[in-house]
Design a protein around this motif. Structure first.
Motif, PDB file in Angstrom:
ATOM      1  N   GLY A   1       0.824  -1.202   0.000  1.00 47.45           N
ATOM      2  CA  GLY A   1       0.000   0.000   0.000  1.00 47.45           C
ATOM      3  C   GLY A   1       0.860   1.254   0.000  1.00 47.45           C
ATOM      4  O   GLY A   1       2.029   1.224   0.396  1.00 47.45           O
TER       5      GLY A   1
ATOM      6  N   LYS B   1      -3.434  10.711  -1.536  1.00 48.65           N
ATOM      7  CA  LYS B   1      -4.117   9.505  -2.006  1.00 48.65           C
ATOM      8  C   LYS B   1      -3.619   8.260  -1.299  1.00 48.65           C
ATOM      9  O   LYS B   1      -2.516   8.236  -0.760  1.00 48.65           O
ATOM     10  CB  LYS B   1      -3.985   9.349  -3.521  1.00 48.65           C
ATOM     11  CG  LYS B   1      -2.612   9.587  -4.093  1.00 48.65           C
ATOM     12  CD  LYS B   1      -2.712   9.713  -5.623  1.00 48.65           C
ATOM     13  CE  LYS B   1      -1.481  10.344  -6.255  1.00 48.65           C
ATOM     14  NZ  LYS B   1      -1.350  11.777  -5.984  1.00 48.65           N
TER      15      LYS B   1
ATOM     16  N   ILE C   1      -3.255   4.087  -2.086  1.00 45.40           N
ATOM     17  CA  ILE C   1      -3.248   3.152  -3.214  1.00 45.40           C
ATOM     18  C   ILE C   1      -2.976   1.752  -2.676  1.00 45.40           C
ATOM     19  O   ILE C   1      -2.047   1.562  -1.885  1.00 45.40           O
ATOM     20  CB  ILE C   1      -2.130   3.531  -4.233  1.00 45.40           C
ATOM     21  CG1 ILE C   1      -2.292   4.984  -4.689  1.00 45.40           C
ATOM     22  CG2 ILE C   1      -2.127   2.575  -5.420  1.00 45.40           C
ATOM     23  CD1 ILE C   1      -1.078   5.556  -5.390  1.00 45.40           C
ATOM     24  N   ARG C   2      -3.786   0.798  -3.072  1.00 48.63           N
ATOM     25  CA  ARG C   2      -3.548  -0.578  -2.644  1.00 48.63           C
ATOM     26  C   ARG C   2      -2.938  -1.377  -3.799  1.00 48.63           C
ATOM     27  O   ARG C   2      -3.370  -1.233  -4.954  1.00 48.63           O
ATOM     28  CB  ARG C   2      -4.862  -1.228  -2.187  1.00 48.63           C
ATOM     29  CG  ARG C   2      -4.631  -2.442  -1.291  1.00 48.63           C
ATOM     30  CD  ARG C   2      -5.917  -2.988  -0.728  1.00 48.63           C
ATOM     31  NE  ARG C   2      -6.733  -3.560  -1.768  1.00 48.63           N
ATOM     32  CZ  ARG C   2      -8.058  -3.437  -1.841  1.00 48.63           C
ATOM     33  NH1 ARG C   2      -8.685  -2.738  -0.939  1.00 48.63           N
ATOM     34  NH2 ARG C   2      -8.742  -3.993  -2.803  1.00 48.63           N
TER      35      ARG C   2
ATOM     36  N   ASP D   1      -6.842  -0.810  -5.972  1.00 54.94           N
ATOM     37  CA  ASP D   1      -7.821   0.181  -5.531  1.00 54.94           C
ATOM     38  C   ASP D   1      -7.094   1.469  -5.143  1.00 54.94           C
ATOM     39  O   ASP D   1      -5.909   1.440  -4.817  1.00 54.94           O
ATOM     40  CB  ASP D   1      -8.612  -0.354  -4.336  1.00 54.94           C
ATOM     41  CG  ASP D   1      -9.873   0.468  -4.069  1.00 54.94           C
ATOM     42  OD1 ASP D   1     -10.257   1.265  -4.944  1.00 54.94           O
ATOM     43  OD2 ASP D   1     -10.459   0.316  -2.983  1.00 54.94           O
ATOM     44  N   PHE D   2      -7.830   2.570  -5.176  1.00 54.08           N
ATOM     45  CA  PHE D   2      -7.239   3.830  -4.734  1.00 54.08           C
ATOM     46  C   PHE D   2      -8.334   4.767  -4.258  1.00 54.08           C
ATOM     47  O   PHE D   2      -9.496   4.599  -4.592  1.00 54.08           O
ATOM     48  CB  PHE D   2      -6.447   4.490  -5.877  1.00 54.08           C
ATOM     49  CG  PHE D   2      -7.321   5.039  -6.980  1.00 54.08           C
ATOM     50  CD1 PHE D   2      -7.773   4.218  -8.010  1.00 54.08           C
ATOM     51  CD2 PHE D   2      -7.710   6.375  -6.982  1.00 54.08           C
ATOM     52  CE1 PHE D   2      -8.587   4.705  -9.015  1.00 54.08           C
ATOM     53  CE2 PHE D   2      -8.530   6.881  -7.994  1.00 54.08           C
ATOM     54  CZ  PHE D   2      -8.962   6.045  -9.016  1.00 54.08           C
ATOM     55  N   ALA D   3      -7.940   5.750  -3.463  1.00 58.58           N
ATOM     56  CA  ALA D   3      -8.870   6.809  -3.058  1.00 58.58           C
ATOM     57  C   ALA D   3      -8.077   8.108  -3.004  1.00 58.58           C
ATOM     58  O   ALA D   3      -6.905   8.110  -2.648  1.00 58.58           O
ATOM     59  CB  ALA D   3      -9.474   6.507  -1.696  1.00 58.58           C
TER      60      ALA D   3
ATOM     61  N   LYS E   1     -10.415   3.775   3.739  1.00 55.21           N
ATOM     62  CA  LYS E   1     -11.326   3.539   2.620  1.00 55.21           C
ATOM     63  C   LYS E   1     -10.796   2.440   1.706  1.00 55.21           C
ATOM     64  O   LYS E   1     -11.544   1.642   1.182  1.00 55.21           O
ATOM     65  CB  LYS E   1     -11.445   4.820   1.765  1.00 55.21           C
ATOM     66  CG  LYS E   1     -12.676   5.651   2.023  1.00 55.21           C
ATOM     67  CD  LYS E   1     -12.758   6.759   0.970  1.00 55.21           C
ATOM     68  CE  LYS E   1     -13.757   7.820   1.355  1.00 55.21           C
ATOM     69  NZ  LYS E   1     -13.740   8.962   0.431  1.00 55.21           N
ATOM     70  N   THR E   2      -9.489   2.453   1.473  1.00 57.82           N
ATOM     71  CA  THR E   2      -8.898   1.479   0.551  1.00 57.82           C
ATOM     72  C   THR E   2      -8.398   0.244   1.294  1.00 57.82           C
ATOM     73  O   THR E   2      -7.788  -0.620   0.696  1.00 57.82           O
ATOM     74  CB  THR E   2      -7.735   2.112  -0.230  1.00 57.82           C
ATOM     75  OG1 THR E   2      -7.088   3.048   0.614  1.00 57.82           O
ATOM     76  CG2 THR E   2      -8.192   2.819  -1.455  1.00 57.82           C
ATOM     77  N   LYS E   3      -8.636   0.202   2.608  1.00 61.39           N
ATOM     78  CA  LYS E   3      -8.246  -0.949   3.427  1.00 61.39           C
ATOM     79  C   LYS E   3      -6.753  -1.267   3.307  1.00 61.39           C
ATOM     80  O   LYS E   3      -6.355  -2.404   3.053  1.00 61.39           O
ATOM     81  CB  LYS E   3      -9.094  -2.166   3.048  1.00 61.39           C
ATOM     82  CG  LYS E   3     -10.587  -1.932   3.231  1.00 61.39           C
ATOM     83  CD  LYS E   3     -11.361  -3.225   3.076  1.00 61.39           C
ATOM     84  CE  LYS E   3     -12.797  -3.103   3.540  1.00 61.39           C
ATOM     85  NZ  LYS E   3     -13.606  -2.099   2.829  1.00 61.39           N
TER      86      LYS E   3
ATOM     87  N   ASN F   1     -18.693  -0.964  -0.830  1.00 63.50           N
ATOM     88  CA  ASN F   1     -18.012  -2.107  -0.208  1.00 63.50           C
ATOM     89  C   ASN F   1     -18.718  -3.424  -0.512  1.00 63.50           C
ATOM     90  O   ASN F   1     -18.071  -4.427  -0.801  1.00 63.50           O
ATOM     91  CB  ASN F   1     -17.895  -1.902   1.306  1.00 63.50           C
ATOM     92  CG  ASN F   1     -16.880  -0.824   1.638  1.00 63.50           C
ATOM     93  OD1 ASN F   1     -15.930  -0.602   0.883  1.00 63.50           O
ATOM     94  ND2 ASN F   1     -17.068  -0.133   2.750  1.00 63.50           N
TER      95      ASN F   1
ATOM     96  N   ARG G   1     -18.175  -4.327  -4.233  1.00 58.62           N
ATOM     97  CA  ARG G   1     -16.785  -4.718  -4.465  1.00 58.62           C
ATOM     98  C   ARG G   1     -16.549  -6.146  -3.945  1.00 58.62           C
ATOM     99  O   ARG G   1     -15.947  -6.979  -4.609  1.00 58.62           O
ATOM    100  CB  ARG G   1     -15.889  -3.726  -3.731  1.00 58.62           C
ATOM    101  CG  ARG G   1     -14.470  -3.769  -4.177  1.00 58.62           C
ATOM    102  CD  ARG G   1     -13.680  -2.769  -3.381  1.00 58.62           C
ATOM    103  NE  ARG G   1     -13.553  -1.497  -4.046  1.00 58.62           N
ATOM    104  CZ  ARG G   1     -13.417  -0.343  -3.396  1.00 58.62           C
ATOM    105  NH1 ARG G   1     -13.482  -0.296  -2.095  1.00 58.62           N
ATOM    106  NH2 ARG G   1     -13.235   0.766  -4.067  1.00 58.62           N
TER     107      ARG G   1
END
Lengths: 259, 412
Positions: free
Chosen positions: A96, A106, A108-109, A118-120, A203-205, B366, B369
């Protein structure tokens, strides 16, 4: 085979050269008003610094907000992909990235092959970005580069409740008027900005190991505050700010191999 | 084929007819008082069929809001409402409608003055205060049709409560018009409404074909008729023609996005003032927005409506629409759409204006996904107020999202 990556950010322009999957060198300059010139300048200066002839560069990938204004690039790619690739290049274990840049932040996973899953990004608001810290440094009359160290000396961090940069600035000014300690205010600012960035990470865990990139990674106080919010340590290197450009250069070499 | 010719070939021919029908509809509404006809303003998800049966012309401030947004006139009107004292956090449809009533602005110089207002809160709670404001401003009677939120099911007390309001609604219309309600005419209108909704669903289903003959951007446009002329023969006839055109396009292999490679699903209202830019941006990635949760709301409750007992079943149909059900049920519908339209990614518009649509999106994101594994993108914007839209930020997000979508497809 030598390939280049150019990352035109809102505040700084970065360039990186990669030769056969090895990093040659990087360079950071101020972007200034003219994005087109910034791209040219940072590239030329890096070539000069490394003694590499322009004709030796097989491919160039541009990224960052000014990615479309780098006319000599073979391809433009988003900073999300470039940061992911850059972090994986530097440390393949990374899953990450938390990137805090001048005008956006941001999360980023990555999967185990370094691909972005995934990203936020922050919404249309400067809270939790480098610009937020810059405004605060200005209000507190402290060098941006010194902010991290000063904030770490705080024993009793202040509490900044405004999310809006402009309101937070007036909150800070009233704290100065009440003669609160500068280090406490700075620690409060880092905590406030870190809380915003941590939301993106959740959010992107994102899960350990996570790398912090972008210019703000150089701010130790901000990094520590973020670690506190996330509950794990972040890795960062001396090339955190250049990570996007490095990723762009790696992608350029793949482009070159592909063709 | 030249680029011009290819563009011309891809154009949907029915668009012109649709524009003409909408023009006629607004001209009729604007000249209603000269023709001794009454005008009712009604919320987009409101029970319009009794109005049509009573020969009252329904006018939709929300459709008007969409026109204001598309005409890029939202910023001025929203700012005007803020000058009047309304909060910038208030819905941009509400702000532009409230100020437009005063300044007579917008693309058609304001809506015709209402004789009554019909407010159904199945789409949001903002409409209650918005319609109260307009009822005071125009000094006309207001009917509130209250549809309780159906988080899980449709209980007997809710059913009785809503059904009772249908009778009150009819008494209200009889009182305002001074005419008795015609139940035979109502039965006809109910059947036309159902047929229109079924046909609209069929229009939307044509995008299951690969490549898709139309996109959600076209659906946003063609939607206007099922909203404004629901329950009329005009809507039924038009959608039959539109389906025919779509079927022709499918058999001739005409797609809306040149060389469609990726298929996406959209959530929430459109960003009206950026339709063209968004459409071009996705097209450049060979991506087609084949479906959306918004336009399907005008046919999503068909299953509850019985055309032979229209008034009775209408109560349930209008209460159980997409925005008035629980988040888990909304997610369930999205997952179904992912499957039906075979999409590669899900684009969610977090809409600053529309609270009921945007609240809960993180949970839906969520769930979707986790259950489908497709990438999901959230972009922040507003349906009418461009001050809440940042093009370069949205562009970066779309580009990065499409990189992930492409990556995902390459793997399979």
């Amino acid at each position: 085979m030598i390939c280049a990556g150019i990352d035109i950010g809102s505040i700084t322009a970065k360039a990186a050269l990669v030769r056969d999957q090895e990093l040659v060198d990087t360079l950071v300059i101020k972007t200034g008003y003219d994005h087109v010139k910034a791209g040219e300048r940072v590239f030329e200066q890096l070539l000069k610094k490394t003694g590499v002839g322009r004709e030796k560069v097989c491919a160039v990938v541009a990224t960052g907000y000014g990615r479309a204004s780098v006319g000599f690039a073979d391809k433009a790619m988003t900073e999300i992909l470039c940061h992911g690739t850059g972090a994986h290049f530097i440390d393949p274990a990374i899953r990450g990235i938390v990137d805090v840049g001048g005008q956006d932040s941001k999360a980023i996973r990555l999967d185990d092959t370094g691909q972005v899953t995934d990203f936020a990004m922050n919404d249309k608001c400067a809270a939790g970005t480098g610009r937020f810290l810059e405004v605060m440094a200005n209000a507190l009359d402290v060098e941006l580069a010194q902010m991290g160290e000063v904030g770490l000396q705080s024993q009793n961090p202040s509490k900044i409740s405004s999310i809006c940069t402009v309101f937070a600035e007036s909150e800070v000014i009233s704290m100065i008027a009440r003669q609160q300690k500068r280090e406490d205010i700075i620690a409060g600012i880092h905590d406030s900005a870190a809380a915003r960035v941590a939301i993106l990470a959740r959010k992107t865990k994102l899960a350990d190991p996570v790398m912090m990139t972008g210019g703000v990674a150089k701010n130790t106080g901000m990094r520590k505050a973020l670690e506190k919010h996330l509950g794990f340590e972040l890795t960062t290197g001396r090339l955190a700010q250049e990570n996007g450009a490095i990723g762009a250069a790696v992608l350029a070499s793949r482009l070159s191999v592909g063709s | 084929m030249s680029e011009e010719a290819s563009k011309e070939k891809r154009k949907i021919k029915s668009a012109k007819k649709m524009r003409d029908l909408m023009t006629t509809y607004y001209l009729d509404a604007l000249s209603a008082s000269q023709n001794n006809k009454k005008v009712a303003w009604i919320t987009s998800g409101g029970p319009v069929e009794p109005l049509v049966a009573m020969d009252i012309i329904p006018v939709y401030p929300e459709n008007h809001g969409a026109m204001i947004g598309s005409a890029k006139m939202g910023e001025d009107l929203c700012a005007k409402a803020e000058d009047m004292g309304y909060s910038a956090d208030l819905c941009s449809y509400a702000r532009s409608d409230i100020s437009c009533a005063v300044v007579k602005g917008g693309p058609i110089g304001g809506l015709p003055k209402p004789d009554m207002l019909i407010c159904c809160n199945n789409i949001c709670g903002t409409v209650l205060k918005w319609y109260e404001i307009q009822a005071r401003y125009f000094n006309v009677p207001l009917f509130i049709f209250d549809t309780p939120m159906c988080h899980t099911g449709y209980s007997r007390p809710v059913a009785d409560y809503v059904r009772a309001q249908v009778d009150e609604y009819i008494r209200f219309l009889e009182k305002v018009t001074g005419k008795p309600f015609d139940h035979d005419r109502m039965a006809q209108v109910g059947k036309l409404s159902m047929e229109g909704q079924r046909l609209w669903q069929k229009v939307l289903n044509t995008t299951r074909h690969k490549p898709s003959p139309m996109s959600a951007f076209d659906a946003f446009f063609f939607l206007a008729l099922i909203v404004t002329l629901r329950g009329t023969q005009v809507a039924v006839d038009f959608y039959k023609e539109l389906i025919q055109e779509m079927e022709d396009r499918i058999s001739e292999g005409i797609s809306i996005v040149p060389e469609e490679k990726y298929r996406l699903l959209w959530d929430n209202l459109p960003v009206w003032y950026q339709l063209k830019w968004l459409s071009n941006t996705f097209s450049a990635h060979q991506a087609c927005l084949v479906a959306d949760t918004y336009t399907s709301a005008w046919c999503g409750a068909i299953q509850y409506i019985d055309p032979d007992r229209f008034l009775d079943s209408m109560a349930e149909g209008y209460t159980r629409i997409y925005l008035n059900i629980g988040v888990d049920q909304m997610a369930e519908q999205v997952i179904q759409m992912v499957d039906v339209y075979d999409v590669d990614g899900f684009v969610m518009h977090s809409n600053r204006s529309c609270k009921p649509y945007s609240f809960g999106q993180m949970d839906i994101m969520n769930i979707v996904r986790e259950r489908t594994g497709i990438p999901v993108l959230m972009i922040e914007a507003d349906m009418v107020d461009p001050r809440n839209f940042s093009q370069s930020q949205v562009e970066t997000r779309i580009d990065a999202f499409m990189e992930i979508v492409k990556q995902g497809r390459d793997k399979h």
